[in-house]
Design a protein around this motif. Structure first.
Motif, mmCIF file in Angstrom:
data_model
loop_
_atom_site.group_PDB
_atom_site.id
_atom_site.type_symbol
_atom_site.label_atom_id
_atom_site.label_comp_id
_atom_site.label_asym_id
_atom_site.label_seq_id
_atom_site.Cartn_x
_atom_site.Cartn_y
_atom_site.Cartn_z
ATOM 1 N N PRO A 76 20.146 97.075 0.415
ATOM 2 C CA PRO A 76 20.657 96.620 1.708
ATOM 3 C C PRO A 76 21.256 97.774 2.492
ATOM 4 N N GLU A 77 21.232 97.633 3.798
ATOM 5 C CA GLU A 77 21.891 98.587 4.698
ATOM 6 C C GLU A 77 22.905 97.818 5.521
ATOM 7 N N GLY A 78 24.150 98.195 5.405
ATOM 8 C CA GLY A 78 25.190 97.535 6.185
ATOM 9 C C GLY A 78 25.455 96.119 5.709
ATOM 10 N N THR A 79 25.982 95.341 6.606
ATOM 11 C CA THR A 79 26.377 93.963 6.324
ATOM 12 C C THR A 79 25.496 93.022 7.127
ATOM 13 N N ALA A 80 25.089 91.928 6.487
ATOM 14 C CA ALA A 80 24.305 90.926 7.207
ATOM 15 C C ALA A 80 25.151 90.327 8.325
ATOM 16 N N VAL A 81 24.491 90.017 9.422
ATOM 17 C CA VAL A 81 25.156 89.355 10.540
ATOM 18 C C VAL A 81 24.446 88.044 10.804
ATOM 19 N N GLY A 82 25.219 87.051 11.205
ATOM 20 C CA GLY A 82 24.591 85.779 11.500
ATOM 21 C C GLY A 82 25.575 84.739 11.973
ATOM 22 N N HIS A 83 25.027 83.667 12.478
ATOM 23 C CA HIS A 83 25.812 82.499 12.860
ATOM 24 C C HIS A 83 24.870 81.340 13.113
ATOM 25 N N HIS A 84 25.400 80.143 13.083
ATOM 26 C CA HIS A 84 24.637 78.927 13.371
ATOM 27 C C HIS A 84 23.344 78.821 12.559
ATOM 28 N N GLY A 85 23.411 79.233 11.293
ATOM 29 C CA GLY A 85 22.272 79.048 10.404
ATOM 30 C C GLY A 85 21.210 80.127 10.441
ATOM 31 N N LEU A 86 21.449 81.232 11.155
ATOM 32 C CA LEU A 86 20.495 82.330 11.218
ATOM 33 C C LEU A 86 21.217 83.634 10.904
ATOM 34 N N ALA A 87 20.611 84.460 10.043
ATOM 35 C CA ALA A 87 21.240 85.731 9.690
ATOM 36 C C ALA A 87 20.183 86.802 9.468
ATOM 37 N N VAL A 88 20.604 88.068 9.616
ATOM 38 C CA VAL A 88 19.716 89.216 9.469
ATOM 39 C C VAL A 88 20.409 90.270 8.612
ATOM 40 N N LEU A 89 19.643 90.844 7.682
ATOM 41 C CA LEU A 89 20.119 91.957 6.864
ATOM 42 C C LEU A 89 19.065 93.059 6.898
ATOM 43 N N ARG A 90 19.500 94.260 7.287
ATOM 44 C CA ARG A 90 18.606 95.424 7.253
ATOM 45 C C ARG A 90 18.538 95.948 5.822
ATOM 46 N N TRP A 91 17.416 96.608 5.482
ATOM 47 C CA TRP A 91 17.219 97.158 4.143
ATOM 48 C C TRP A 91 16.256 98.339 4.205
ATOM 49 N N HIS A 92 16.213 99.071 3.104
ATOM 50 C CA HIS A 92 15.200 100.106 2.913
ATOM 51 C C HIS A 92 14.706 99.983 1.476
ATOM 52 N N ALA A 93 13.527 100.545 1.216
ATOM 53 C CA ALA A 93 12.956 100.434 -0.123
ATOM 54 C C ALA A 93 12.178 101.693 -0.462
ATOM 55 N N GLY A 94 12.142 101.962 -1.759
ATOM 56 C CA GLY A 94 11.393 103.111 -2.252
ATOM 57 C C GLY A 94 11.662 103.312 -3.728
ATOM 58 N N PRO A 95 11.051 104.331 -4.304
ATOM 59 C CA PRO A 95 11.271 104.622 -5.719
ATOM 60 C C PRO A 95 12.641 105.254 -5.943
ATOM 61 N N GLU A 96 13.198 105.023 -7.114
ATOM 62 C CA GLU A 96 14.493 105.610 -7.462
ATOM 63 C C GLU A 96 14.411 107.128 -7.349
ATOM 64 N N GLY A 97 15.349 107.715 -6.603
ATOM 65 C CA GLY A 97 15.398 109.157 -6.433
ATOM 66 C C GLY A 97 14.328 109.722 -5.518
ATOM 67 N N GLY A 98 13.489 108.854 -4.986
ATOM 68 C CA GLY A 98 12.392 109.330 -4.149
ATOM 69 C C GLY A 98 12.642 109.041 -2.686
ATOM 70 N N PRO A 99 11.676 109.330 -1.874
ATOM 71 C CA PRO A 99 11.843 109.078 -0.440
ATOM 72 C C PRO A 99 11.801 107.581 -0.138
ATOM 73 N N VAL A 100 12.402 107.205 0.965
ATOM 74 C CA VAL A 100 12.328 105.833 1.441
ATOM 75 C C VAL A 100 10.889 105.573 1.869
ATOM 76 N N ALA A 101 10.291 104.522 1.323
ATOM 77 C CA ALA A 101 8.894 104.203 1.609
ATOM 78 C C ALA A 101 8.749 103.258 2.794
#
Length: 128
Positions: A76-101
């Motif tokens: 996850p990146e940061g904190t999820a934001v939301g209200h009234h039943g809708l929320a968004v969470l930013r994220w990144h993914a990749g291999p451990e120790g490797g570049p963000v894919a």
């Protein structure tokens, strides 16, 4: 959501979704997480299609992990934001120790404190 219904902790729920569903390699543990976090008949919208049902969403998560290797994970990146039943969470993914894919965000619609619909939003790839 009624005025008397408590607002879910969107940050906790969306972070749990990343960790317990999309980072979980054990299908039995992932199924338990799906039951905890999702309504009975959820829908996930991906850029390439629509996935319906807990089992299908779980299988999609498992295929992603298998496809990208044993150390691939979502963070996850940061904190999820939301209200009234809708929320968004930013994220990144990749291999451990490797570049963000890949980077993106999950947008979720909640019903009774559980994910009913999940949109997986991928950021456009940046040219190097």
């Amino acid at each position: 959501m009624s005025d008397t219904e408590a607002t879910p902790d969107y940050n906790v729920l969306l972070r749990a979704n990343l960790e317990r569903v999309f980072n979980e390699r054990d299908p039995d543990q992932r199924a338990l997480a799906m039951a905890d976090l999702y309504v009975n008949d959820p829908i996930m919208f991906e850029p390439d299609g629509v996935v319906r049902g807990r089992d299908a969403i779980s299988a999609t998560a498992g295929r992603l992990l298998d496809q990208f290797g044993p150390t691939f994970s979502f963070a996850p990146e940061g904190t999820a934001v939301g209200h009234h039943g809708l929320a968004v969470l930013r994220w990144h993914a990749g291999p451990e120790g490797g570049p963000v894919a890949v980077t993106g965000a999950d947008a979720a619609e909640f019903e009774n404190g559980k994910i009913a619909r999940l949109w997986v939003l991928l950021d456009p790839e940046k040219a190097s």
